[in-house]
Design an enzyme around this catalytic site. Sequence first.
Site, PDB file in Angstrom:
ATOM      1  N   LYS A 166       1.368  10.152 -12.585  1.00 36.20           N
ATOM      2  CA  LYS A 166       0.640   9.321 -13.585  1.00 36.20           C
ATOM      3  C   LYS A 166       1.452   9.606 -15.017  1.00 36.20           C
ATOM      4  O   LYS A 166       2.032  10.465 -15.251  1.00 36.20           O
ATOM      5  CB  LYS A 166      -0.828  10.942 -14.322  1.00 36.20           C
ATOM      6  CG  LYS A 166      -1.376  10.615 -12.963  1.00 36.20           C
ATOM      7  CD  LYS A 166      -2.776  11.410 -13.068  1.00 36.20           C
ATOM      8  CE  LYS A 166      -4.189  11.788 -12.192  1.00 36.20           C
ATOM      9  NZ  LYS A 166      -4.024  10.583 -11.767  1.00 36.20           N
ATOM     10  N   GLU A 190      -4.350  11.570  -3.986  1.00 38.51           N
ATOM     11  CA  GLU A 190      -4.308  12.934  -2.786  1.00 38.51           C
ATOM     12  C   GLU A 190      -5.555  13.755  -2.595  1.00 38.51           C
ATOM     13  O   GLU A 190      -5.937  14.133  -1.628  1.00 38.51           O
ATOM     14  CB  GLU A 190      -3.122  14.074  -3.685  1.00 38.51           C
ATOM     15  CG  GLU A 190      -4.315  14.505  -4.622  1.00 38.51           C
ATOM     16  CD  GLU A 190      -4.528  13.821  -5.549  1.00 38.51           C
ATOM     17  OE1 GLU A 190      -4.344  12.514  -6.026  1.00 38.51           O
ATOM     18  OE2 GLU A 190      -5.886  14.238  -7.395  1.00 38.51           O
ATOM     19  N   ARG A 218      -8.678  12.579  -1.420  1.00 37.45           N
ATOM     20  CA  ARG A 218      -8.905  11.619   0.172  1.00 37.45           C
ATOM     21  C   ARG A 218      -7.651  12.100   1.156  1.00 37.45           C
ATOM     22  O   ARG A 218      -8.369  12.356   2.608  1.00 37.45           O
ATOM     23  CB  ARG A 218      -9.083  10.385   0.155  1.00 37.45           C
ATOM     24  CG  ARG A 218      -7.739   9.886  -0.240  1.00 37.45           C
ATOM     25  CD  ARG A 218      -7.873   8.378  -0.887  1.00 37.45           C
ATOM     26  NE  ARG A 218      -8.083   7.828  -1.541  1.00 37.45           N
ATOM     27  CZ  ARG A 218      -8.320   7.009  -2.329  1.00 37.45           C
ATOM     28  NH1 ARG A 218      -7.727   5.733  -1.755  1.00 37.45           N
ATOM     29  NH2 ARG A 218      -8.777   6.593  -3.912  1.00 37.45           N
TER      30      ARG A 218
HETATM   31  N1  BES Z   1      -7.978  12.903  -9.952  1.00 36.76           N
HETATM   32  C1  BES Z   1      -7.752  11.503  -9.887  1.00 36.76           C
HETATM   33  C2  BES Z   1      -9.033  10.690 -10.158  1.00 36.76           C
HETATM   34  C3  BES Z   1      -9.675  11.110 -11.535  1.00 36.76           C
HETATM   35  C4  BES Z   1      -8.837  10.108 -13.067  1.00 36.76           C
HETATM   36  C5  BES Z   1     -10.493  12.398 -12.163  1.00 36.76           C
HETATM   37  C6  BES Z   1      -9.791  10.439 -14.065  1.00 36.76           C
HETATM   38  C7  BES Z   1     -10.701  12.468 -12.889  1.00 36.76           C
HETATM   39  C8  BES Z   1     -10.179  11.557 -13.839  1.00 36.76           C
HETATM   40  C9  BES Z   1      -7.159  11.142  -8.513  1.00 36.76           C
HETATM   41  O1  BES Z   1      -6.959  11.879  -7.386  1.00 36.76           O
HETATM   42  C10 BES Z   1      -6.344  10.062  -8.777  1.00 36.76           C
HETATM   43  O2  BES Z   1      -5.566  10.385  -9.066  1.00 36.76           O
HETATM   44  N2  BES Z   1      -7.236   8.484  -8.485  1.00 36.76           N
HETATM   45  C11 BES Z   1      -6.014   7.571  -8.501  1.00 36.76           C
HETATM   46  C12 BES Z   1      -6.381   6.714  -6.841  1.00 36.76           C
HETATM   47  C13 BES Z   1      -5.528   5.730  -6.957  1.00 36.76           C
HETATM   48  C14 BES Z   1      -4.075   6.239  -6.582  1.00 36.76           C
HETATM   49  C15 BES Z   1      -6.133   4.962  -5.450  1.00 36.76           C
HETATM   50  C16 BES Z   1      -7.327   6.802  -9.551  1.00 36.76           C
HETATM   51  O3  BES Z   1      -7.972   6.753  -9.520  1.00 36.76           O
HETATM   52  O4  BES Z   1      -6.148   5.988 -10.723  1.00 36.76           O
HETATM   53 ZN    ZN Z   2      -6.827  13.390  -8.027  1.00 37.37          ZN
HETATM   54 MN    MN Z   3      -4.303  11.685  -7.753  1.00 33.11          MN
END
Ligand code: BES
Ligand code: ZN
Ligand code: MN
Length: 507
Positions: free
Chosen positions: A281, A353, A355
């Site tokens: 990220k 991760e 899912r």
């Molecule tokens: N933990 C994150 C989602 C999240 C984002 C929670 C902001 C709370 C606030 C999750 O693991 C994630 O990184 N999701 C990705 C999914 C994508 C790779 C399909 C996302 O939301 O970008």
């Molecule tokens: Zn996450």
């Molecule tokens: Mn994530």
Amino acid sequence: MEVRWQVDPQGQWEAEAILVFAFEDDDSWPAGVQSWLNGAGQWLAGSLALQDFRRKWQEVVVCYAPETGSKIRRVIAVGLGKRDGFDLDKWRGAVASALRKCRDLRVERPALGIMSLDGLPLATEVALREALIGGLLGLYRFDQLKTKDRDQLFDLTGLELLSQQPLEAAWENAVAHALAVRDGVQLARDLVTAPANQVTPNFLVQTAKDLAKRYGFAVEVIDQVKAEDLGMGAFLAVARGSREPAYMVVLEHAPEGKKDDRPLVFVGKGITFDTGGISIKPADKMDLMKHDMAGAAAVLGAFSVLGELAVSQRVIGIIPCTENMPDGKAYKPGDVIRSLAGLTIEVISTDAEGRMVLCDALAYGQRFEPAAMVDIATLTGACIIALGDQVASIMGNRDALVTAVQELAMAVGERLWPLPLWDFYQDDMKSDVADFKNVGSARKAGSIIGGMFLKQFVSQDIPWVHLDIAGPAWADKDFPIIPKGGTGFGVRLLTELAMRWSALKVD
Ligand code: BES
Ligand code: ZN
Ligand code: MN
């Protein structure tokens, strides 16, 4: 903080401060309050006549008693806004602002009179329960890690409940319920707000064990060796990138006489820190990814309430606990992983991760022959784009269950809104080398794709809902009963679901 009753047929209570409530468009007071105003509270008539108090929602005006003789030192007048439009959210929020005002004034033990609830369009025990929940949750503060000026912090030491009538069992139940919810939500908030160097996967395990010990839950801790034996390949893939040992925790609340009932299974995402892994990220706001275990916290908080109230429903909680880190051993984009269910997954993003760990937890959960399964997870940023940060999305394989859960959650102040899981969405996850990919091909319908992914791991025979709480798990500013930080979202709705399950019709 303790709650104590003062029952006095003459209404001669003693209190540092008493709360009274009024609607903007209604001059009258509830009968019990009016009779107190005519008697012991007569000194107040002049102050109220000045009309400083406009009775707007959350308005709080403090009236001081003359020094002579009054056993009640202050009256805290609390506005409820217009009668039309008044609801439980307004009620909880109004009481919360009143108790915060008491804290500012350093009133140690403010009082709430049961007679002051008479004028509300709510059953007395509901008004009492929700007043306590709103008021107490609004006082929440995360201050364990501050060392400077700690002596300046002031906390209420108690709350006095006043009545002229003998106590009713329903009132006492309302108080017990409220205190249990307060404790459960507080536990969840503490876990979510505390940093990831404190709340590690092992810390979640210890929290589960503490609850198990306190309430007699059974607890099974599946470590990585055992997970390997079982074949939890998706969960382990995520865990590989972290030096912190990972665990799949299984908690069971099996009340006497219910041990053979089909359980409700609650699955909570317990990623104690989400860097994204190799699909890392951006650095900006990455610190907030300490809250990626809010689903796990909601399940633990709900178990605290279930134990405290000895709820008669059998419930199993499963929390996959690990960090998601980049490392020489971390799982990589392109890897193909075999999940516990036997399905193979092509990893496109290691940042999807949640899912991965949930699909193994859901597959494991089915071994308990559940009456229904609920998973709760901070799964997608896309959910925040779709619904904003005060609303969670709900998806599932039974419309009736989706609707029932949505309704009971909204009633306790946790907003859910449905998204569809139509089959065509599945096409987006087609993989050339495995059964499917772990993300869609474009950034379309992100929250739904997360739900579609999980759906494949739940048998059609089992009623199931998925709650994406990426938005409401964390508050980036203060709300009426939710101070900035971890919110404890989900504790109340999971608790309500367990308490009401036997009466719900969802098939
Ligand atoms: N933990 C994150 C989602 C999240 C984002 C929670 C902001 C709370 C606030 C999750 O693991 C994630 O990184 N999701 C990705 C999914 C994508 C790779 C399909 C996302 O939301 O970008
Ligand atoms: Zn996450
Ligand atoms: Mn994530």
